[in-house]
Design a protein around this motif. Structure first.
Motif, PDB file in Angstrom:
ATOM      1  N   GLY A   1     102.760 -31.874 116.337  1.00  0.00           N
ATOM      2  CA  GLY A   1     103.179 -30.825 117.251  1.00  0.00           C
ATOM      3  C   GLY A   1     103.334 -31.314 118.661  1.00  0.00           C
ATOM      4  O   GLY A   1     103.482 -30.525 119.592  1.00  0.00           O
TER       5      GLY A   1
ATOM      6  N   VAL B   1      98.696 -32.630 119.082  1.00  0.00           N
ATOM      7  CA  VAL B   1      98.733 -31.974 117.784  1.00  0.00           C
ATOM      8  C   VAL B   1      99.522 -32.851 116.828  1.00  0.00           C
ATOM      9  O   VAL B   1     100.584 -33.365 117.170  1.00  0.00           O
ATOM     10  CB  VAL B   1      99.395 -30.585 117.878  1.00  0.00           C
ATOM     11  N   HIS B   2      98.982 -33.004 115.629  1.00  0.00           N
ATOM     12  CA  HIS B   2      99.657 -33.807 114.610  1.00  0.00           C
ATOM     13  C   HIS B   2     100.033 -32.913 113.435  1.00  0.00           C
ATOM     14  O   HIS B   2      99.185 -32.501 112.665  1.00  0.00           O
ATOM     15  CB  HIS B   2      98.728 -34.925 114.123  1.00  0.00           C
TER      16      HIS B   2
ATOM     17  N   TRP C   1     105.142 -26.441 114.456  1.00  0.00           N
ATOM     18  CA  TRP C   1     104.253 -27.547 114.139  1.00  0.00           C
ATOM     19  C   TRP C   1     104.174 -27.716 112.632  1.00  0.00           C
ATOM     20  O   TRP C   1     104.242 -26.744 111.868  1.00  0.00           O
ATOM     21  CB  TRP C   1     102.861 -27.303 114.720  1.00  0.00           C
TER      22      TRP C   1
ATOM     23  N   PRO D   1      98.924 -28.573 110.390  1.00  0.00           N
ATOM     24  CA  PRO D   1      98.709 -29.605 111.411  1.00  0.00           C
ATOM     25  C   PRO D   1      97.273 -29.579 111.937  1.00  0.00           C
ATOM     26  O   PRO D   1      96.530 -28.623 111.701  1.00  0.00           O
ATOM     27  CB  PRO D   1      99.707 -29.232 112.510  1.00  0.00           C
ATOM     28  N   ASP D   2      96.894 -30.641 112.655  1.00  0.00           N
ATOM     29  CA  ASP D   2      95.562 -30.772 113.243  1.00  0.00           C
ATOM     30  C   ASP D   2      95.682 -31.086 114.731  1.00  0.00           C
ATOM     31  O   ASP D   2      96.667 -31.684 115.172  1.00  0.00           O
ATOM     32  CB  ASP D   2      94.788 -31.940 112.611  1.00  0.00           C
ATOM     33  N   VAL D   3      94.657 -30.719 115.489  1.00  0.00           N
ATOM     34  CA  VAL D   3      94.476 -31.316 116.807  1.00  0.00           C
ATOM     35  C   VAL D   3      93.799 -32.656 116.596  1.00  0.00           C
ATOM     36  O   VAL D   3      92.725 -32.741 116.000  1.00  0.00           O
ATOM     37  CB  VAL D   3      93.640 -30.418 117.734  1.00  0.00           C
TER      38      VAL D   3
ATOM     39  N   THR E   1     103.230 -30.893 109.176  1.00  0.00           N
ATOM     40  CA  THR E   1     102.853 -32.239 108.748  1.00  0.00           C
ATOM     41  C   THR E   1     103.880 -32.714 107.737  1.00  0.00           C
ATOM     42  O   THR E   1     104.469 -31.902 107.012  1.00  0.00           O
ATOM     43  CB  THR E   1     101.459 -32.260 108.093  1.00  0.00           C
TER      44      THR E   1
ATOM     45  N   ARG F   1     104.438 -23.258 118.701  1.00  0.00           N
ATOM     46  CA  ARG F   1     103.418 -23.416 117.662  1.00  0.00           C
ATOM     47  C   ARG F   1     103.980 -23.218 116.252  1.00  0.00           C
ATOM     48  O   ARG F   1     103.579 -23.909 115.311  1.00  0.00           O
ATOM     49  CB  ARG F   1     102.273 -22.441 117.910  1.00  0.00           C
TER      50      ARG F   1
ATOM     51  N   ALA G   1      95.279 -26.984 113.606  1.00  0.00           N
ATOM     52  CA  ALA G   1      95.772 -26.997 114.992  1.00  0.00           C
ATOM     53  C   ALA G   1      95.092 -25.955 115.865  1.00  0.00           C
ATOM     54  O   ALA G   1      95.729 -25.323 116.714  1.00  0.00           O
ATOM     55  CB  ALA G   1      97.286 -26.830 115.018  1.00  0.00           C
TER      56      ALA G   1
END
Length: 295
Positions: A135, A132-133, A107, A115-117, A109, A104, A82
């Motif tokens: 988020g 955000v995954h 966030w 998490p990732d952007v 998974t 933040r 993220a």
């Protein structure tokens, strides 16, 4: 004639002339800015093509980069864990303002990893949206200097895009849409066979979105709906199978005017010129598709 740029696990292909570039390179994402084309190569570097071939313009020193946008405020790249990076000279530098974004610490998974952007978008005013995954969707109205959350992170957003004064997202709850820059959201799954949506695009005032039964992509189907008609999703037609066995993924559906194109994990490319009412399969021999843009 419609021209499509397709990122694959083995370079970039331009349809219909079949021009190939970056062979042997996994191209993870694409973006356009005027006549310039941008790409993410091997989850590490940002490339640009001004018409004379692809050249690296910046590189991440660590982590994995997933998506990018050449915005009015500069080149931004979404990354693993993220992080949001911005081009500074030949480097992709972590954006401290995004590291300090409210919420933040929440966030996550579903499987417990970081998490990732996952996707980035910009509206007509220059506001930036970062998905955000997992988020949610964050917005910056000042070129990335500050960020604010806009949506319940539990909606599990997989792609965000903007057009026609709207912000729309493909989420695990179906379509999320906002007409006030993300201040409020409406969700819609009317007509879908399942709510797990992975890709979304706009063709004029028609929303085009993929939905499946879950992360593994069982029974993935492409749908369309007028922007102003909630509850009316219908299956796209033409030369489409009853369903796809893999998700039609983030970045793999693109729309411009009444033209829509999408690519699949099986290396197929489909094209519609009637706002996704009907599709024609125009390529079958590509490597797995990772991103699609209309030129």
């Amino acid at each position: 004639m419609t021209r499509i740029l397709v990122a694959t696990t083995n370079g970039v292909v331009e349809w219909p002339d079949g021009t190939r570039a970056l062979n042997g390179t996994e191209v993870n994402a694409l973006a356009l800015a005027g006549e310039a084309r941008y790409a993410i190569a091997d989850s590490a570097s940002a490339l640009r093509d001004d018409g004379d071939g692809w050249q690296e313009v910046a590189r991440a020193r660590e982590g994995r980069v997933n998506c990018l946008i050449a915005s009015k405020a500069g080149l931004f790249v979404g990354a693993s864990e993220a992080h949001l990076l911005k081009q500074e000279g030949g480097d992709l530098v972590t954006l401290d303002a995004f590291e300090a974004a409210p919420g933040r610490d929440d966030w996550f998974t579903p499987w417990g990893g970081p998490p990732d952007v996952r996707s980035l978008a910009e509206d007509e005013s220059g506001a930036l949206y970062c998905n955000v995954h997992v988020g949610g969707i964050l917005r910056s109205d000042d070129g990335g200097a500050t960020w604010e959350p806009t949506i319940d992170i539990r909606s599990d957003v997989h792609e965000v895009t903007t057009a026609s004064g709207a912000v729309i997202g493909a989420t695990a709850w179906g379509l999320a849409s906002s007409t006030d820059k993300g201040t409020s959201w409406e969700f819609d799954d009317g007509g879908l066979h399942a709510t797990y949506a992975r890709a979304v695009a706009l063709a004029e005032d028609t929303i085009v979105m993929s939905a499946s039964s879950g992360p593994r992509g069982n029974a993935s189907i492409l749908y369309r709906r007028p922007l102003d008609a909630p509850g009316t999703f219908e299956r796209c037609g033409g030369e489409l199978p009853v369903s796809f066995s893999s998700n039609i993924d983030t970045g793999c559906v693109a729309g411009a005017g009444t033209t829509v194109a999408f690519g699949t994990e099986d290396g197929e490319l489909y094209l519609s010129d009637d706002s996704a009412a009907t599709f024609t399969r125009v390529a079958v021999d590509l490597s797995p598709v990772r991103w699609v843009v209309l030129l």
